[in-house]
Write a protein that holds these residues in place. Structure first.
Motif, PDB file in Angstrom:
ATOM      1  N   SER A 186     -34.112 -16.885 -28.790  1.00  0.00           N
ATOM      2  CA  SER A 186     -34.634 -15.565 -29.152  1.00  0.00           C
ATOM      3  C   SER A 186     -33.789 -14.454 -28.550  1.00  0.00           C
ATOM      4  CB  SER A 186     -36.081 -15.417 -28.667  1.00  0.00           C
ATOM      5  OG  SER A 186     -36.137 -15.478 -27.255  1.00  0.00           O
ATOM      6  N   SER A 187     -34.010 -13.253 -29.062  1.00  0.00           N
ATOM      7  CA  SER A 187     -33.396 -12.052 -28.510  1.00  0.00           C
ATOM      8  C   SER A 187     -34.218 -10.845 -28.928  1.00  0.00           C
ATOM      9  CB  SER A 187     -31.946 -11.894 -28.985  1.00  0.00           C
ATOM     10  OG  SER A 187     -31.900 -11.699 -30.388  1.00  0.00           O
ATOM     11  N   VAL A 188     -34.006  -9.744 -28.216  1.00  0.00           N
ATOM     12  CA  VAL A 188     -34.596  -8.455 -28.584  1.00  0.00           C
ATOM     13  C   VAL A 188     -33.467  -7.440 -28.665  1.00  0.00           C
ATOM     14  CG1 VAL A 188     -36.111  -6.563 -27.887  1.00  0.00           C
ATOM     15  CG2 VAL A 188     -36.866  -8.933 -27.590  1.00  0.00           C
ATOM     16  N   ALA A 189     -33.456  -6.662 -29.722  1.00  0.00           N
ATOM     17  CA  ALA A 189     -32.426  -5.643 -29.904  1.00  0.00           C
ATOM     18  C   ALA A 189     -33.070  -4.282 -30.120  1.00  0.00           C
ATOM     19  CB  ALA A 189     -31.530  -5.992 -31.087  1.00  0.00           C
ATOM     20  N   LEU A 190     -32.609  -3.292 -29.361  1.00  0.00           N
ATOM     21  CA  LEU A 190     -33.018  -1.907 -29.566  1.00  0.00           C
ATOM     22  C   LEU A 190     -31.976  -1.271 -30.478  1.00  0.00           C
ATOM     23  CD1 LEU A 190     -34.109  -0.957 -25.937  1.00  0.00           C
ATOM     24  CD2 LEU A 190     -35.406  -2.116 -27.748  1.00  0.00           C
ATOM     25  N   MET A 191     -32.424  -0.801 -31.644  1.00  0.00           N
ATOM     26  CA  MET A 191     -31.492  -0.368 -32.678  1.00  0.00           C
ATOM     27  C   MET A 191     -31.813   1.040 -33.174  1.00  0.00           C
ATOM     28  SD  MET A 191     -31.178  -3.923 -34.866  1.00  0.00           S
ATOM     29  CE  MET A 191     -32.913  -4.350 -34.724  1.00  0.00           C
ATOM     30  N   LEU A 214     -37.204  -8.089 -32.809  1.00  0.00           N
ATOM     31  CA  LEU A 214     -37.377  -9.398 -32.181  1.00  0.00           C
ATOM     32  C   LEU A 214     -36.752 -10.440 -33.098  1.00  0.00           C
ATOM     33  CD1 LEU A 214     -38.758 -11.436 -30.159  1.00  0.00           C
ATOM     34  CD2 LEU A 214     -40.754 -11.317 -31.670  1.00  0.00           C
ATOM     35  N   ARG A 215     -35.826 -11.262 -32.549  1.00  0.00           N
ATOM     36  CA  ARG A 215     -35.178 -12.302 -33.354  1.00  0.00           C
ATOM     37  C   ARG A 215     -35.596 -13.675 -32.834  1.00  0.00           C
ATOM     38  NH1 ARG A 215     -30.709  -8.530 -34.254  1.00  0.00           N
ATOM     39  NH2 ARG A 215     -29.823  -8.883 -32.206  1.00  0.00           N
ATOM     40  N   ILE A 216     -35.994 -14.558 -33.722  1.00  0.00           N
ATOM     41  CA  ILE A 216     -36.611 -15.829 -33.364  1.00  0.00           C
ATOM     42  C   ILE A 216     -35.940 -16.979 -34.108  1.00  0.00           C
ATOM     43  CG2 ILE A 216     -38.726 -17.212 -33.627  1.00  0.00           C
ATOM     44  CD1 ILE A 216     -38.938 -15.232 -31.363  1.00  0.00           C
ATOM     45  N   ALA A 217     -35.749 -18.114 -33.425  1.00  0.00           N
ATOM     46  CA  ALA A 217     -35.342 -19.365 -34.069  1.00  0.00           C
ATOM     47  C   ALA A 217     -35.978 -20.512 -33.301  1.00  0.00           C
ATOM     48  CB  ALA A 217     -33.830 -19.503 -34.086  1.00  0.00           C
ATOM     49  N   TYR A 218     -36.944 -21.138 -33.923  1.00  0.00           N
ATOM     50  CA  TYR A 218     -37.640 -22.265 -33.289  1.00  0.00           C
ATOM     51  C   TYR A 218     -37.371 -23.536 -34.077  1.00  0.00           C
ATOM     52  CZ  TYR A 218     -41.342 -25.345 -31.656  1.00  0.00           C
ATOM     53  OH  TYR A 218     -42.036 -26.420 -31.161  1.00  0.00           O
ATOM     54  N   LEU A 219     -36.964 -24.591 -33.379  1.00  0.00           N
ATOM     55  CA  LEU A 219     -36.663 -25.872 -34.013  1.00  0.00           C
ATOM     56  C   LEU A 219     -37.862 -26.791 -33.824  1.00  0.00           C
ATOM     57  CD1 LEU A 219     -33.026 -26.331 -32.683  1.00  0.00           C
ATOM     58  CD2 LEU A 219     -33.782 -25.182 -34.767  1.00  0.00           C
ATOM     59  N   PHE A 259     -35.819 -24.348 -39.805  1.00  0.00           N
ATOM     60  CA  PHE A 259     -36.213 -23.704 -38.548  1.00  0.00           C
ATOM     61  C   PHE A 259     -37.297 -22.683 -38.858  1.00  0.00           C
ATOM     62  CE2 PHE A 259     -33.116 -20.829 -40.285  1.00  0.00           C
ATOM     63  CZ  PHE A 259     -33.496 -19.556 -39.857  1.00  0.00           C
ATOM     64  N   TYR A 260     -38.031 -22.313 -37.838  1.00  0.00           N
ATOM     65  CA  TYR A 260     -39.027 -21.257 -37.964  1.00  0.00           C
ATOM     66  C   TYR A 260     -38.428 -20.020 -37.315  1.00  0.00           C
ATOM     67  CZ  TYR A 260     -43.377 -18.621 -37.451  1.00  0.00           C
ATOM     68  OH  TYR A 260     -44.341 -17.650 -37.511  1.00  0.00           O
ATOM     69  N   GLY A 261     -38.133 -19.010 -38.115  1.00  0.00           N
ATOM     70  CA  GLY A 261     -37.466 -17.862 -37.503  1.00  0.00           C
ATOM     71  C   GLY A 261     -37.192 -16.727 -38.457  1.00  0.00           C
ATOM     72  N   GLY A 262     -36.385 -15.802 -37.980  1.00  0.00           N
ATOM     73  CA  GLY A 262     -36.088 -14.564 -38.672  1.00  0.00           C
ATOM     74  C   GLY A 262     -36.250 -13.417 -37.702  1.00  0.00           C
ATOM     75  N   SER A 263     -36.612 -12.260 -38.192  1.00  0.00           N
ATOM     76  CA  SER A 263     -36.753 -11.095 -37.318  1.00  0.00           C
ATOM     77  C   SER A 263     -38.040 -10.334 -37.623  1.00  0.00           C
ATOM     78  CB  SER A 263     -35.548 -10.160 -37.450  1.00  0.00           C
ATOM     79  OG  SER A 263     -35.470  -9.622 -38.761  1.00  0.00           O
ATOM     80  N   ILE A 275     -31.661 -14.405 -39.181  1.00  0.00           N
ATOM     81  CA  ILE A 275     -32.113 -14.162 -37.806  1.00  0.00           C
ATOM     82  C   ILE A 275     -31.572 -12.822 -37.313  1.00  0.00           C
ATOM     83  CG2 ILE A 275     -32.099 -15.012 -35.424  1.00  0.00           C
ATOM     84  CD1 ILE A 275     -31.605 -17.829 -36.631  1.00  0.00           C
ATOM     85  N   HIS A 276     -30.277 -12.592 -37.491  1.00  0.00           N
ATOM     86  CA  HIS A 276     -29.648 -11.366 -36.997  1.00  0.00           C
ATOM     87  C   HIS A 276     -29.333 -10.365 -38.093  1.00  0.00           C
ATOM     88  CE1 HIS A 276     -28.400 -12.184 -32.634  1.00  0.00           C
ATOM     89  NE2 HIS A 276     -29.305 -13.081 -32.959  1.00  0.00           N
ATOM     90  N   ALA A 277     -29.190 -10.842 -39.334  1.00  0.00           N
ATOM     91  CA  ALA A 277     -28.870  -9.951 -40.463  1.00  0.00           C
ATOM     92  C   ALA A 277     -27.685  -9.048 -40.137  1.00  0.00           C
ATOM     93  CB  ALA A 277     -30.093  -9.123 -40.856  1.00  0.00           C
ATOM     94  N   ASP A 278     -26.587  -9.654 -39.688  1.00  0.00           N
ATOM     95  CA  ASP A 278     -25.383  -8.897 -39.333  1.00  0.00           C
ATOM     96  C   ASP A 278     -24.778  -8.210 -40.560  1.00  0.00           C
ATOM     97  OD1 ASP A 278     -25.675  -9.730 -36.762  1.00  0.00           O
ATOM     98  OD2 ASP A 278     -23.976 -11.105 -36.750  1.00  0.00           O
ATOM     99  N   PRO A 279     -24.008  -7.134 -40.351  1.00  0.00           N
ATOM    100  CA  PRO A 279     -23.336  -6.484 -41.483  1.00  0.00           C
ATOM    101  C   PRO A 279     -22.430  -7.451 -42.217  1.00  0.00           C
ATOM    102  CG  PRO A 279     -23.183  -5.141 -39.499  1.00  0.00           C
ATOM    103  CD  PRO A 279     -23.739  -6.459 -39.070  1.00  0.00           C
ATOM    104  N   GLU A 280     -22.368  -7.318 -43.521  1.00  0.00           N
ATOM    105  CA  GLU A 280     -21.550  -8.217 -44.325  1.00  0.00           C
ATOM    106  C   GLU A 280     -20.127  -7.712 -44.503  1.00  0.00           C
ATOM    107  OE1 GLU A 280     -23.519  -9.000 -47.983  1.00  0.00           O
ATOM    108  OE2 GLU A 280     -25.305  -9.866 -47.040  1.00  0.00           O
TER     109      GLU A 280
END
Length: 486
Positions: A268-273, A293-298, A236-240, A333-338
């Protein structure tokens, strides 16, 4: 010769012994023995036993279970024994895999079934189907499917449990808009119902229970395994991309126009952090307010880059991590806490994102917010998420255009101000709300019966209550975002 398994390791004991120490809540159910004969492969824990705390530990530590009995199940037979034990004593049953989504308190009167040891995953490449046991994680499925160029409709991190996520609908941040909800692509479910029976439920074997399980979460039984489709996705084409908080308004206003024309292959999504100034966070982000900005393009990476260009050019990014990746790297894409966190969460659904909604969001959650919530996310829905599946399910709210999801992290001393800030954001965005909620994003603050109603249209909620009356009339499975029997 059969014998009762003696589980002396790690403070574990047998169900027979527990039956002597746990007060009955009423007369045993008809036909139920006072204690269970036969072998139990999993361990049993009581409060104070070595190993008890580890078995009830949750990813989100905002509410820790405190059950009178923990059954660390290893197979469906153990799950049946636990449910029967609870039913005979009229005790509520709860289930725990990862503990990402706490709901109501789980107290000493409860039997908690931990499915963490049930981690089996198989992939049938020819059929493009996977089967996962109750405690399996998405990373396991991805790792087994990726060598064949296949991918599941998993969550934002590989550490999320397959079953709970799927039963709640399952909104993939990478594949959702292209293929729909994870629940839309379930083929079969093995579930232990309140009568202690293990059933394999499909669209043809029991259409109504199949309907309710997919979208009703743990209300109708304890699922021991699930079979679901995989999809031909290898990259996929993506990440943040991270922008300074000062650029949040520009990014969101561009984003709200941009999503109106993107193909279903673009999620996609946008997060204010608001990042704390602490170790463990990238130095460029530490102590700063940012807009992510979080992106995932197939599809073709060059086409993806062209689609993302209007957003990439709104300002100079702090970090640009969007590129072509193997699907196994979907967690970027989201890099959530581990690790475990204490997170106070709230959610909602928006029917639209006009200029007024963006201005309100930036005011309440941007760099100058009166009380900074750790993250406020707007995630684009639509596409296949808006379409009904071939086999109807209880997954609802398909007319929503965006999810609204908030997370505030901090110790108990911050619980009150975090909740007040999240309530204020919910109220401020109410003019654009659908009034509904996505079940998988609901939290301890969305667990009362009135809140749960908002996850479903009235006709679906009535249908689920009628199903509950058939399969769990005593509401044995009530330690969740509960749907009571009609």
């Amino acid at each position: 010769m059969k014998r009762r398994t003696v589980l002396g390791m790690a403070g574990a004991t047998t169900l027979a012994t527990l039956a002597q120490g746990m007060p009955a809540q009423g007369m045993p159910a008809q036909g139920m023995p006072a204690a269970f004969p036969g072998d139990l492969k999993g361990k049993i824990f009581r409060p104070g036993d070595p190993g008890y705390a580890a078995e009830v530990a949750t990813f989100n530590r905002v509410r820790t279970p405190n059950p009178g009995v923990v059954v660390a199940a290893t197979n469906a037979r153990d799950v049946r024994a636990a449910v029967r034990y609870a039913a005979q004593r009229h005790a509520p049953v709860a289930v725990l895999a990862t503990g990402h989504q706490p709901s109501v308190p789980i107290g000493r009167d409860a039997v908690l079934v931990s499915t963490r040891a049930m981690r089996g995953v198989t992939v049938d490449v020819k059929r493009r189907v996977a089967r996962a046991e109750a405690g399996a994680l998405w990373q396991q499925v991805v790792d087994k499917a990726a060598p064949a160029g296949l991918a599941p409709l998993g969550g934002s991190t590989g550490a999320i449990g397959v079953v709970g996520y799927t039963l709640g609908g399952g909104l993939s941040p990478a594949l959702g808009r292209r293929y729909g909800y994870a629940a839309d692509h379930v083929r079969g479910i093995d579930v232990v119902t309140a009568d202690g029976r293990l059933r394999t439920v499909t669209a043809s074997s029991d259409p109504e229970l199949f309907f309710g399980l997919r979208g009703g979460k743990s209300n109708f039984g304890l699922v021991t395994a699930i079979e679901f489709d995989l999809f031909p996705v290898s990259t996929f084409y993506g990440g943040s991309i991270m922008f300074a908080g000062a650029d949040a308004a520009t990014l969101l206003h561009t984003y709200r126009r941009w999503v109106k024309s993107v193909p279903d292959a673009m999620s996609s999504s946008v997060a204010l952090m608001h990042f704390p100034d602490a170790d463990g966070f990238p130095p460029p982000l530490r102590g700063k307010a940012v807009a992510g900005l979080r992106i995932a393009y197939l599809g073709d990476a060059a086409k993806g880059a062209a689609l993302v260009r209007p957003l990439r050019e709104v300002a100079k990014p702090i970090i640009d991590g969007v590129s072509e990746r193997p699907y196994a790297a979907f967690g970027a894409i989201h890099a959530d806490p581990e690790g475990p966190v204490t997170a106070y969460e709230r959610t909602g659904l928006l029917r639209e994102l006009p200029a007024g909604a963006v201005d309100a969001l930036v005011e309440m959650a941007g760099p100058d917010a009166p009380f900074p919530v750790t993250m406020v996310e707007i995630r684009h829905l639509g596409g296949a998420l808006s379409r009904s599946p071939a086999a109807p399910s209880a997954v609802s709210q398909r007319d929503a255009a965006f999810t609204l999801f908030m997370v505030g992290m901090g110790g108990p001393e911050l619980a009150r101000p975090i909740r007040a800030a999240e309530d204020a954001i919910i109220r401020r965005l109410r003019p654009w709300s659908t009034g509904g909620m996505n079940l998988n994003f609901m939290s301890v603050d969305d667990a009362d019966p009135d809140a749960v109603r908002h996850a479903y249209p009235p006709e679906v909620y009535r249908r689920l209550r009628t199903l509950k009356r058939r399969v769990d009339p005593a509401n044995l499975f009530r330690l969740n975002h509960n749907i009571p029997p009609a």
